[in-house]
Each structure stands twice: as structure tokens, then as C-alpha cells.
Motif scaffolding. Sequence first.
Motif, mmCIF file in Angstrom:
data_model
loop_
_atom_site.group_PDB
_atom_site.id
_atom_site.type_symbol
_atom_site.label_atom_id
_atom_site.label_comp_id
_atom_site.label_asym_id
_atom_site.label_seq_id
_atom_site.Cartn_x
_atom_site.Cartn_y
_atom_site.Cartn_z
ATOM 1 N N LEU A 81 0.827 -1.208 0.000
ATOM 2 C CA LEU A 81 0.000 0.000 0.000
ATOM 3 C C LEU A 81 0.860 1.256 0.000
ATOM 4 N N ILE A 82 2.009 1.213 0.680
ATOM 5 C CA ILE A 82 2.925 2.357 0.680
ATOM 6 C C ILE A 82 3.281 2.747 -0.745
ATOM 7 N N PHE A 83 3.662 1.755 -1.546
ATOM 8 C CA PHE A 83 4.110 2.048 -2.898
ATOM 9 C C PHE A 83 2.944 2.329 -3.845
ATOM 10 N N PHE A 84 1.767 1.808 -3.538
ATOM 11 C CA PHE A 84 0.585 2.164 -4.322
ATOM 12 C C PHE A 84 0.262 3.641 -4.145
ATOM 13 N N PHE A 85 0.279 4.119 -2.893
ATOM 14 C CA PHE A 85 0.003 5.531 -2.625
ATOM 15 C C PHE A 85 1.100 6.425 -3.198
#
Length: 351
Positions: free
Chosen positions: A68-72
Motif C-alpha cells: 500500500l505504501i508504494f501504491f500511494f
Amino acid sequence: MKNELQEQEVRKAVGLVPRIGALAARASLDWFLLALIGMIGLAYLWPSIGIDRAPLSLGDIANYGLSLIFFFYGLRLSPEKLRVGLSSWKLHTVVQLSTFVLFPLLVLPLHAYFKGSSAEMLWLGAFYVAALPSTVSSSVVMVSIAGGNIPAAIFNASVSSILGIFITPLWMGLFLTASVEEFNIWQVLGKLILQVLLPVVLGILLNSRWGDFAEQNRKRLRYFDQSIILIIVYTSFCESFARDMFSSYSWVDLTLLGACMVGLFFLMYSLITLISRLMGFNREDKKTAVFCGSKKSLVHGTVMSKVLFPDANIVGIILLPIMVYHALQLLAASMIAQSMARKAGVEVKGE
């Protein structure tokens, strides 16, 4: 009389609090750096919580959270920002070569000195620091404070993050293939593509729809990023403390590690400054080169450690150098950036 003296002491103490807070803020001693230290303390006191596997472990939460960190991050990365920074190709070349070539080549020769000693694992962690990509947000912030080339900083930090998914495992494979039987470079790249690159690409594709939302909630998303990193750090050190992996290291070893990380930062800063002068960069590009080329990403370090190092017992030791480097680079870079900003202000007034 006694009561008046006590009241004066209380007022002095109360007045000292904001000054201490301002000094800490000036030195970038924010809650996150203090929380990192706190996570190590908690892991030392209560390691069992971090290694508990049922029913849903903190490690599982971290695995989902890192994607999720890299998606955001991808959501906030618009194609327009990348296109704006494309023109300064000489600057980009210097930054990327500094990050992925010069950095590792400075640390690599020291392996012969540490090989076979108790400090070899700390050297591996230091080499891991050298092989990591540059930071994203803090590099751009420092360049902005110093008055550098912000579009180029955004471009370099973004490209470095993506290149690191492939280059960091290749550098680490030089040593992990020989020491870790389970290490398979293609399997590692596959995991990183699924857990890191794919979410970034998905985020970029959805930037036109949800990019504004991500920018508006940038501060909240940063807190989410930092919370996931804290969980990863806590669980990693829980594993190491539970297996007594730090017993062979003294305070002298850890102090020497800190000194080496300070030396590495300033050596890279000086070399990139020299290279920038030789390349004839203008003032803004020089600032961008030194801040983007001398920084290393704690986010990538924690995320990749879960994939690159299958032995969970050593991850805490491997992460220790990047945590030290992260804290020191923020302290040093923030002071340098503020000094550059003041100097630039004086020069503008003089003109």
C-alpha cells in the motif's frame, strides 16, 4: 522567598521546553526518529509480541502495508512531474551513478577487512545502505529548502526508487548467493516486482482519477508509511533479540558503525560536490545533485529486507546501519540545506 525561587525555576523550565522543541525541529529530530529508537527498545523488552505468528502476525500486516505504501506513492507520481524533469540528463546521470555505483564501490573494498570477523554482518548492513536507492520525500524537501532544481529532484528520486528494485538485489546478490542457500535473484526480483513495482505502476495509472486525493491527504499517507516502517523495524528487531543476535557486538562496535555512517555521508557529499563542479553544473543543479545523490531510503531498506534476507534472525542487524544513516542524513542534510538557503538569501540581497 523560597516559593518565589521555586516559581522562577518552574518558569525557566517551562520556557526551556519550546526552545528544546525548536532546536529538535531544527535538527530534524521529529517523532519518527524517536519512535524508531522506541521500537528497538520495545523489541528488546517484549520480543515475543513481534514473533507471534497467530492468528494474524504483525509481520503479515507489514507485508500488506508495504504494498500500500508504494501504491500511494504511485498515486502521487504524475507523468507530468516526470516529463518536466527529463531535460537535465547530465544531472540525472550523476545522481544515479552516485547512488548505485559510487556508493557501493566505496564500501565494497572494506569487505576484505571485515570478512570472517564478528562485525562482518554490520559491514553487510553498511553495504546494503550503499546499494539502496535514494529517498523520495526528504530529498525533494531538502532541495526545496536549499533552493535547488525541484523538478529534477522529483524525477531523480522517483527514477531511483524504481531502479533500486532491480539494482539493489543485484549488488546484494554478490554476497547473499554465497552465504544464503535460499537466495535466488530471480525469485527476489519477482517478489519485489509484485510487492513494490506493480503497486507503483498501478498507482501511476490511477493518478488521473485519485491523484488529487493522494496529494490532499499527503500528510496522513505519510503517517501510514511511517507506521508500517515502525512495525517492520519492531518485528525485525524482535527476531534478532529473541535469538540473541546482538550479543557479539559491543558499544564500541556500534559507536564505530555510527562514525562510519557519518564519514560515508560526508565523503559522498564531498565527492558529488566535486563532480558537480567538474561537470559545470549551475547552483541549483549542484544542490539537487548533492542532496539526491547522498541520501538513502529507509522505506526501501525496510521493505526490501523482508524479501532479500530470508533469515529473519539477521534482519535487525542488517537494518541497523540504514536506521543510523537515515537519522544522520536527516540531521546533516537539514543543517546544510538551511545554511544554503541563508547563503542564497544573502547573495540575492547583495545583487
